[in-house]
Design a protein around this motif. Structure first.
Motif, PDB file in Angstrom:
ATOM      1  N   TYR A 144       0.641  -1.097   0.001  1.00  9.48           N
ATOM      2  CA  TYR A 144       0.058  -0.140   0.297  1.00  9.48           C
ATOM      3  C   TYR A 144       0.665   1.182  -0.078  1.00  9.48           C
ATOM      4  CZ  TYR A 144      -3.430   3.424   1.410  1.00  9.48           C
ATOM      5  OH  TYR A 144      -4.306   4.638   1.625  1.00  9.48           O
ATOM      6  N   CYS A 145       0.685   2.078  -0.880  1.00  7.32           N
ATOM      7  CA  CYS A 145       1.341   3.574  -0.842  1.00  7.32           C
ATOM      8  C   CYS A 145       0.318   4.595  -0.345  1.00  7.32           C
ATOM      9  CB  CYS A 145       1.681   3.651  -2.434  1.00  7.32           C
ATOM     10  SG  CYS A 145       2.780   5.103  -2.567  1.00  7.32           S
ATOM     11  N   ALA A 146       0.737   5.151   0.733  1.00  6.81           N
ATOM     12  CA  ALA A 146      -0.097   6.204   1.396  1.00  6.81           C
ATOM     13  C   ALA A 146       0.416   7.367   0.833  1.00  6.81           C
ATOM     14  CB  ALA A 146       0.016   6.102   2.855  1.00  6.81           C
ATOM     15  N   GLU A 147      -0.088   8.459   1.276  1.00  6.61           N
ATOM     16  CA  GLU A 147       0.362   9.897   0.691  1.00  6.61           C
ATOM     17  C   GLU A 147       2.088  10.013   1.242  1.00  6.61           C
ATOM     18  OE1 GLU A 147      -2.352  12.988   0.987  1.00  6.61           O
ATOM     19  OE2 GLU A 147      -3.784  12.059   0.445  1.00  6.61           O
ATOM     20  N   ASP A 148       2.087   9.638   2.537  1.00  6.28           N
ATOM     21  CA  ASP A 148       3.281   9.912   3.391  1.00  6.28           C
ATOM     22  C   ASP A 148       4.215   8.793   3.363  1.00  6.28           C
ATOM     23  OD1 ASP A 148       1.639   8.726   4.880  1.00  6.28           O
ATOM     24  OD2 ASP A 148       2.241  10.041   6.623  1.00  6.28           O
ATOM     25  N   GLN A 149       3.755   7.755   3.242  1.00  4.85           N
ATOM     26  CA  GLN A 149       4.519   6.433   3.628  1.00  4.85           C
ATOM     27  C   GLN A 149       4.276   5.299   2.614  1.00  4.85           C
ATOM     28  OE1 GLN A 149       4.963   5.350   7.529  1.00  4.85           O
ATOM     29  NE2 GLN A 149       6.442   4.051   7.360  1.00  4.85           N
ATOM     30  N   GLN A 150       5.204   4.442   2.180  1.00  3.32           N
ATOM     31  CA  GLN A 150       4.816   2.985   1.340  1.00  3.32           C
ATOM     32  C   GLN A 150       4.873   2.066   2.570  1.00  3.32           C
ATOM     33  OE1 GLN A 150       7.565   2.795  -1.902  1.00  3.32           O
ATOM     34  NE2 GLN A 150       6.865   4.918  -2.509  1.00  3.32           N
ATOM     35  N   TYR A 151       4.033   1.048   2.158  1.00  5.55           N
ATOM     36  CA  TYR A 151       4.128  -0.284   3.042  1.00  5.55           C
ATOM     37  C   TYR A 151       4.111  -1.305   2.241  1.00  5.55           C
ATOM     38  CZ  TYR A 151       2.171   2.875   6.720  1.00  5.55           C
ATOM     39  OH  TYR A 151       2.124   3.873   7.556  1.00  5.55           O
ATOM     40  N   ALA A 152       5.256  -2.280   2.515  1.00  6.31           N
ATOM     41  CA  ALA A 152       5.486  -3.488   1.824  1.00  6.31           C
ATOM     42  C   ALA A 152       5.494  -4.860   2.833  1.00  6.31           C
ATOM     43  CB  ALA A 152       6.402  -3.581   0.799  1.00  6.31           C
ATOM     44  N   ILE A 153       4.475  -5.681   3.141  1.00  5.94           N
ATOM     45  CA  ILE A 153       4.456  -6.466   4.026  1.00  5.94           C
ATOM     46  C   ILE A 153       4.389  -7.841   3.579  1.00  5.94           C
ATOM     47  CG2 ILE A 153       3.090  -7.270   6.302  1.00  5.94           C
ATOM     48  CD1 ILE A 153       1.988  -4.511   6.395  1.00  5.94           C
ATOM     49  N   HIS A 154       5.486  -8.528   3.897  1.00  2.00           N
ATOM     50  CA  HIS A 154       5.561  -9.943   3.272  1.00  2.00           C
ATOM     51  C   HIS A 154       4.843 -10.946   4.559  1.00  2.00           C
ATOM     52  CE1 HIS A 154       9.212 -10.148   5.515  1.00  2.00           C
ATOM     53  NE2 HIS A 154       9.243 -11.275   5.567  1.00  2.00           N
ATOM     54  N   LEU A 155       4.176 -11.997   3.736  1.00  2.00           N
ATOM     55  CA  LEU A 155       3.448 -12.894   4.654  1.00  2.00           C
ATOM     56  C   LEU A 155       3.596 -14.507   4.159  1.00  2.00           C
ATOM     57  CD1 LEU A 155      -0.103 -11.437   4.588  1.00  2.00           C
ATOM     58  CD2 LEU A 155       1.355 -11.093   6.467  1.00  2.00           C
ATOM     59  N   PRO A 156       3.828 -15.395   4.903  1.00  2.00           N
ATOM     60  CA  PRO A 156       4.177 -16.661   4.586  1.00  2.00           C
ATOM     61  C   PRO A 156       2.916 -17.006   3.876  1.00  2.00           C
ATOM     62  CG  PRO A 156       3.756 -16.695   7.001  1.00  2.00           C
ATOM     63  CD  PRO A 156       3.749 -15.187   6.506  1.00  2.00           C
ATOM     64  N   PHE A 157       2.946 -17.621   2.672  1.00  2.00           N
ATOM     65  CA  PHE A 157       2.084 -18.232   1.722  1.00  2.00           C
ATOM     66  C   PHE A 157       1.370 -19.625   2.504  1.00  2.00           C
ATOM     67  CE2 PHE A 157       0.637 -21.072  -1.624  1.00  2.00           C
ATOM     68  CZ  PHE A 157      -0.457 -20.299  -2.207  1.00  2.00           C
ATOM     69  N   GLN A 158       0.119 -19.485   2.414  1.00  2.00           N
ATOM     70  CA  GLN A 158      -0.752 -20.910   2.724  1.00  2.00           C
ATOM     71  C   GLN A 158      -1.577 -21.052   1.597  1.00  2.00           C
ATOM     72  OE1 GLN A 158      -2.442 -19.184   6.139  1.00  2.00           O
ATOM     73  NE2 GLN A 158      -0.767 -18.982   7.373  1.00  2.00           N
ATOM     74  N   GLN A 159      -1.640 -22.222   1.309  1.00  2.00           N
ATOM     75  CA  GLN A 159      -2.598 -22.874   0.134  1.00  2.00           C
ATOM     76  C   GLN A 159      -3.975 -22.590   0.441  1.00  2.00           C
ATOM     77  OE1 GLN A 159      -0.948 -24.284  -2.386  1.00  2.00           O
ATOM     78  NE2 GLN A 159      -3.043 -24.053  -3.571  1.00  2.00           N
ATOM     79  N   GLY A 160      -4.729 -21.946  -0.547  1.00  2.00           N
ATOM     80  CA  GLY A 160      -5.941 -21.667  -0.211  1.00  2.00           C
ATOM     81  C   GLY A 160      -6.350 -20.190   0.385  1.00  2.00           C
ATOM     82  N   MET A 161      -5.226 -19.437   0.498  1.00  2.00           N
ATOM     83  CA  MET A 161      -5.426 -18.026   1.114  1.00  2.00           C
ATOM     84  C   MET A 161      -6.088 -17.215   0.181  1.00  2.00           C
ATOM     85  SD  MET A 161      -2.153 -15.466   2.123  1.00  2.00           S
ATOM     86  CE  MET A 161      -1.649 -16.105   3.780  1.00  2.00           C
TER      87      MET A 161
END
Length: 109
Positions: free
Chosen positions: A8-25
């Motif tokens: 997500y790119c907000a007006e003042d900051q960018q967010y890049a969050i990685h999550l472990p992949f789960q089948q069926g997510m």
């Protein structure tokens, strides 16, 4: 280990969050696991996409390993209007006196 990114790119900051992949997510589950809604106010209505392609139903859209889930926010201004305004302020083209006209004037003198 396979991952899924929530971006997500907000007006003042960018967010890049990685999550472990789960089948069926699903896309909605990935957004909830990222806890991004607690960090920043997300735009309403919520529009999501994967690699630039919008998702119509995030509750049922299944993610693949390595996908980037993007959260879109509305634009503040129309890019076409910005370009038109810039072009009007700096006219360069076939019928205006731009750089080519100046070169032609120097060669004829």
């Amino acid at each position: 280990m396979a991952k899924v990114w929530v971006v997500y790119c907000a007006e003042d900051q960018q967010y890049a969050i990685h999550l472990p992949f789960q089948q069926g997510m699903t896309a909605a589950q990935a957004l909830a696991q990222s806890q991004l809604a607690q960090k920043v106010a997300l735009p309403e209505p919520l529009q999501l996409g994967v690699f630039g392609l919008k998702i119509k139903d995030p509750e049922h859209y299944l993610l693949n390993a390595g996908d980037r889930l993007e959260i879109y926010r509305p634009l503040k201004m129309n890019p076409k209007d910005v370009r038109r305004k810039r072009a009007a302020q700096h006219p360069v083209g076939r019928f205006s006196r731009g750089n080519q006209w100046r070169k032609q004037q120097k060669t004829t003198e």
